[in-house]
Design a protein around this motif. Sequence first.
Motif, PDB file in Angstrom:
ATOM      1  N   LYS A 129      -7.117   8.429   5.803  1.00 21.35           N
ATOM      2  CA  LYS A 129      -6.732   7.014   5.905  1.00 21.35           C
ATOM      3  C   LYS A 129      -7.834   6.066   5.449  1.00 21.35           C
ATOM      4  O   LYS A 129      -7.574   5.102   4.712  1.00 21.35           O
ATOM      5  CB  LYS A 129      -6.311   6.669   7.331  1.00 21.35           C
ATOM      6  N   LEU A 130      -9.075   6.301   5.864  1.00 32.26           N
ATOM      7  CA  LEU A 130     -10.153   5.391   5.482  1.00 32.26           C
ATOM      8  C   LEU A 130     -10.398   5.415   3.979  1.00 32.26           C
ATOM      9  O   LEU A 130     -10.625   4.368   3.363  1.00 32.26           O
ATOM     10  CB  LEU A 130     -11.431   5.739   6.242  1.00 32.26           C
ATOM     11  N   ALA A 131     -10.357   6.603   3.397  1.00 26.74           N
ATOM     12  CA  ALA A 131     -10.534   6.708   1.948  1.00 26.74           C
ATOM     13  C   ALA A 131      -9.437   5.943   1.210  1.00 26.74           C
ATOM     14  O   ALA A 131      -9.699   5.227   0.235  1.00 26.74           O
ATOM     15  CB  ALA A 131     -10.545   8.168   1.519  1.00 26.74           C
ATOM     16  N   GLN A 132      -8.208   6.108   1.672  1.00 27.32           N
ATOM     17  CA  GLN A 132      -7.083   5.398   1.055  1.00 27.32           C
ATOM     18  C   GLN A 132      -7.225   3.885   1.215  1.00 27.32           C
ATOM     19  O   GLN A 132      -6.960   3.122   0.283  1.00 27.32           O
ATOM     20  CB  GLN A 132      -5.766   5.885   1.667  1.00 27.32           C
ATOM     21  N   ASP A 133      -7.667   3.442   2.379  1.00 29.30           N
ATOM     22  CA  ASP A 133      -7.866   2.008   2.605  1.00 29.30           C
ATOM     23  C   ASP A 133      -8.966   1.452   1.703  1.00 29.30           C
ATOM     24  O   ASP A 133      -8.824   0.361   1.126  1.00 29.30           O
ATOM     25  CB  ASP A 133      -8.216   1.744   4.070  1.00 29.30           C
ATOM     26  N   LEU A 134     -10.066   2.187   1.567  1.00 31.11           N
ATOM     27  CA  LEU A 134     -11.142   1.729   0.685  1.00 31.11           C
ATOM     28  C   LEU A 134     -10.662   1.634  -0.765  1.00 31.11           C
ATOM     29  O   LEU A 134     -11.009   0.694  -1.485  1.00 31.11           O
ATOM     30  CB  LEU A 134     -12.348   2.664   0.764  1.00 31.11           C
ATOM     31  N   ALA A 135      -9.863   2.610  -1.178  1.00 29.66           N
ATOM     32  CA  ALA A 135      -9.348   2.595  -2.547  1.00 29.66           C
ATOM     33  C   ALA A 135      -8.465   1.369  -2.780  1.00 29.66           C
ATOM     34  O   ALA A 135      -8.534   0.734  -3.842  1.00 29.66           O
ATOM     35  CB  ALA A 135      -8.578   3.881  -2.837  1.00 29.66           C
ATOM     36  N   TRP A 136      -7.651   1.025  -1.777  1.00 34.61           N
ATOM     37  CA  TRP A 136      -6.801  -0.160  -1.920  1.00 34.61           C
ATOM     38  C   TRP A 136      -7.621  -1.439  -1.942  1.00 34.61           C
ATOM     39  O   TRP A 136      -7.291  -2.396  -2.654  1.00 34.61           O
ATOM     40  CB  TRP A 136      -5.757  -0.206  -0.803  1.00 34.61           C
ATOM     41  N   ILE A 137      -8.697  -1.478  -1.183  1.00 35.05           N
ATOM     42  CA  ILE A 137      -9.596  -2.636  -1.242  1.00 35.05           C
ATOM     43  C   ILE A 137     -10.206  -2.754  -2.629  1.00 35.05           C
ATOM     44  O   ILE A 137     -10.349  -3.860  -3.175  1.00 35.05           O
ATOM     45  CB  ILE A 137     -10.672  -2.524  -0.145  1.00 35.05           C
ATOM     46  N   ALA A 138     -10.556  -1.621  -3.248  1.00 33.34           N
ATOM     47  CA  ALA A 138     -11.071  -1.636  -4.620  1.00 33.34           C
ATOM     48  C   ALA A 138     -10.023  -2.182  -5.585  1.00 33.34           C
ATOM     49  O   ALA A 138     -10.335  -2.984  -6.473  1.00 33.34           O
ATOM     50  CB  ALA A 138     -11.503  -0.235  -5.039  1.00 33.34           C
ATOM     51  N   VAL A 139      -8.781  -1.766  -5.427  1.00 34.70           N
ATOM     52  CA  VAL A 139      -7.697  -2.251  -6.293  1.00 34.70           C
ATOM     53  C   VAL A 139      -7.505  -3.756  -6.115  1.00 34.70           C
ATOM     54  O   VAL A 139      -7.278  -4.495  -7.080  1.00 34.70           O
ATOM     55  CB  VAL A 139      -6.383  -1.500  -5.990  1.00 34.70           C
ATOM     56  N   GLY A 140      -7.623  -4.230  -4.873  1.00 34.15           N
ATOM     57  CA  GLY A 140      -7.364  -5.633  -4.584  1.00 34.15           C
ATOM     58  C   GLY A 140      -8.531  -6.560  -4.821  1.00 34.15           C
ATOM     59  O   GLY A 140      -8.337  -7.780  -4.995  1.00 34.15           O
ATOM     60  N   SER A 141      -9.765  -6.013  -4.857  1.00 34.28           N
ATOM     61  CA  SER A 141     -10.921  -6.913  -4.963  1.00 34.28           C
ATOM     62  C   SER A 141     -12.073  -6.353  -5.786  1.00 34.28           C
ATOM     63  O   SER A 141     -13.133  -6.977  -5.863  1.00 34.28           O
ATOM     64  CB  SER A 141     -11.440  -7.267  -3.559  1.00 34.28           C
ATOM     65  N   GLY A 142     -11.900  -5.178  -6.401  1.00 30.54           N
ATOM     66  CA  GLY A 142     -12.897  -4.675  -7.333  1.00 30.54           C
ATOM     67  C   GLY A 142     -13.893  -3.694  -6.744  1.00 30.54           C
ATOM     68  O   GLY A 142     -14.059  -3.589  -5.533  1.00 30.54           O
ATOM     69  N   LEU A 143     -14.554  -2.963  -7.632  1.00 29.15           N
ATOM     70  CA  LEU A 143     -15.621  -2.020  -7.288  1.00 29.15           C
ATOM     71  C   LEU A 143     -16.975  -2.607  -7.654  1.00 29.15           C
ATOM     72  O   LEU A 143     -17.115  -3.279  -8.682  1.00 29.15           O
ATOM     73  CB  LEU A 143     -15.438  -0.709  -8.051  1.00 29.15           C
ATOM     74  N   GLY A 144     -17.983  -2.318  -6.839  1.00 26.33           N
ATOM     75  CA  GLY A 144     -19.330  -2.768  -7.153  1.00 26.33           C
ATOM     76  C   GLY A 144     -19.536  -4.240  -6.836  1.00 26.33           C
ATOM     77  O   GLY A 144     -18.851  -4.822  -5.987  1.00 26.33           O
ATOM     78  N   GLU A 145     -20.484  -4.844  -7.540  1.00 27.53           N
ATOM     79  CA  GLU A 145     -20.878  -6.230  -7.286  1.00 27.53           C
ATOM     80  C   GLU A 145     -20.291  -7.163  -8.337  1.00 27.53           C
ATOM     81  O   GLU A 145     -19.802  -6.730  -9.363  1.00 27.53           O
ATOM     82  CB  GLU A 145     -22.406  -6.319  -7.252  1.00 27.53           C
ATOM     83  N   MET A 146     -20.312  -8.458  -8.024  1.00 27.05           N
ATOM     84  CA  MET A 146     -19.827  -9.515  -8.918  1.00 27.05           C
ATOM     85  C   MET A 146     -18.344  -9.360  -9.243  1.00 27.05           C
ATOM     86  O   MET A 146     -17.898  -9.665 -10.348  1.00 27.05           O
ATOM     87  CB  MET A 146     -20.671  -9.561 -10.204  1.00 27.05           C
ATOM     88  N   GLN A 183       0.819  -1.212   0.000  1.00 30.38           N
ATOM     89  CA  GLN A 183       0.000   0.000   0.000  1.00 30.38           C
ATOM     90  C   GLN A 183       0.851   1.258   0.000  1.00 30.38           C
ATOM     91  O   GLN A 183       1.772   1.406   0.796  1.00 30.38           O
ATOM     92  CB  GLN A 183      -0.931   0.006   1.226  1.00 30.38           C
ATOM     93  N   LYS A 184       0.539   2.146  -0.927  1.00 27.65           N
ATOM     94  CA  LYS A 184       1.117   3.479  -0.994  1.00 27.65           C
ATOM     95  C   LYS A 184      -0.017   4.480  -1.191  1.00 27.65           C
ATOM     96  O   LYS A 184      -1.138   4.102  -1.510  1.00 27.65           O
ATOM     97  CB  LYS A 184       2.123   3.597  -2.148  1.00 27.65           C
ATOM     98  N   HIS A 185       0.301   5.751  -1.029  1.00 28.14           N
ATOM     99  CA  HIS A 185      -0.734   6.779  -1.138  1.00 28.14           C
ATOM    100  C   HIS A 185      -1.220   6.882  -2.582  1.00 28.14           C
ATOM    101  O   HIS A 185      -0.436   7.066  -3.514  1.00 28.14           O
ATOM    102  CB  HIS A 185      -0.178   8.130  -0.675  1.00 28.14           C
ATOM    103  N   LEU A 186      -2.529   6.760  -2.765  1.00 22.04           N
ATOM    104  CA  LEU A 186      -3.118   6.775  -4.096  1.00 22.04           C
ATOM    105  C   LEU A 186      -3.677   8.145  -4.449  1.00 22.04           C
ATOM    106  O   LEU A 186      -4.264   8.825  -3.605  1.00 22.04           O
ATOM    107  CB  LEU A 186      -4.250   5.749  -4.189  1.00 22.04           C
ATOM    108  N   ASP A 187      -3.508   8.510  -5.710  1.00 23.14           N
ATOM    109  CA  ASP A 187      -4.114   9.723  -6.233  1.00 23.14           C
ATOM    110  C   ASP A 187      -5.447   9.419  -6.891  1.00 23.14           C
ATOM    111  O   ASP A 187      -6.432  10.117  -6.682  1.00 23.14           O
ATOM    112  CB  ASP A 187      -3.169  10.370  -7.242  1.00 23.14           C
TER     113      ASP A 187
END
Length: 231
Positions: A201-218, A110-114
């Motif tokens: 921090k929470l926004a950055q963590d959520l963004a990394w979760i999106a990178v690691g497992s996707g946005l939205g459903e399915m 994890q690094k700081h995302l733009d």
Amino acid sequence: MITIAEFRLKVYLLKDIKVKDALENISKLLDSCLVTEGYDALHHINQMKFYNFSSFYPLATGGIYEAGGIYSIIIRTLDHQVEKAFEKNLDKQYTVTLKALTVEKRIIKQKHLDEIFSLTPIIIKFRDEAYWRGHHSVITFEDRLKVGLIKKYNLLHDTKIDENFEWFNYIKITNKKPIGTTYKNVQLLGDKVSIKVADNKLAQDLAWIAVGSGLGEMSARGFGFTNFRYL
């Protein structure tokens, strides 16, 4: 710190695959890996699955990925069981349409995302409508993205966070018309987005979760695969 396991898989196409059918065909290959002895429970559990994948690269010409061609797929996961399953078995898999050739793995720290941006369509399901536009606001769409990521965050960290925080500075839907993709003989309509990530921090963590497992459903069907730019 959130770390992501990324696999770069090369596959050989045994049959032509239409662009709209690509994600379903790739998901069948990954499913075949997870149902290999010792990992079948991962495929059948009815809960969020923390992995996601891209479509084929290079891009198709004329709407068809051609038989006899070699294509790359990027797969990412936050789940150590899934990571182990892919590391052990992925290069041994094949289906009627494609065969795995080689796999390379790397760990993304994890690094700081733009910015994050989706490369495959994001699916948001509503009870009464097949597609949200014309029935729900952009704000509702944005909220559903956030709620989905918060659910993943809470499950990963066994917690329940305060949801009152800003997670993006702006969000832009980058397609003019809904993007159609076929799954189990049903056409799903989705969208691609670009998101400027907020500086907390929470926004950055959520963004990394999106990178690691996707946005939205399915996400485990390849929808909402997300790439990123560092600050």
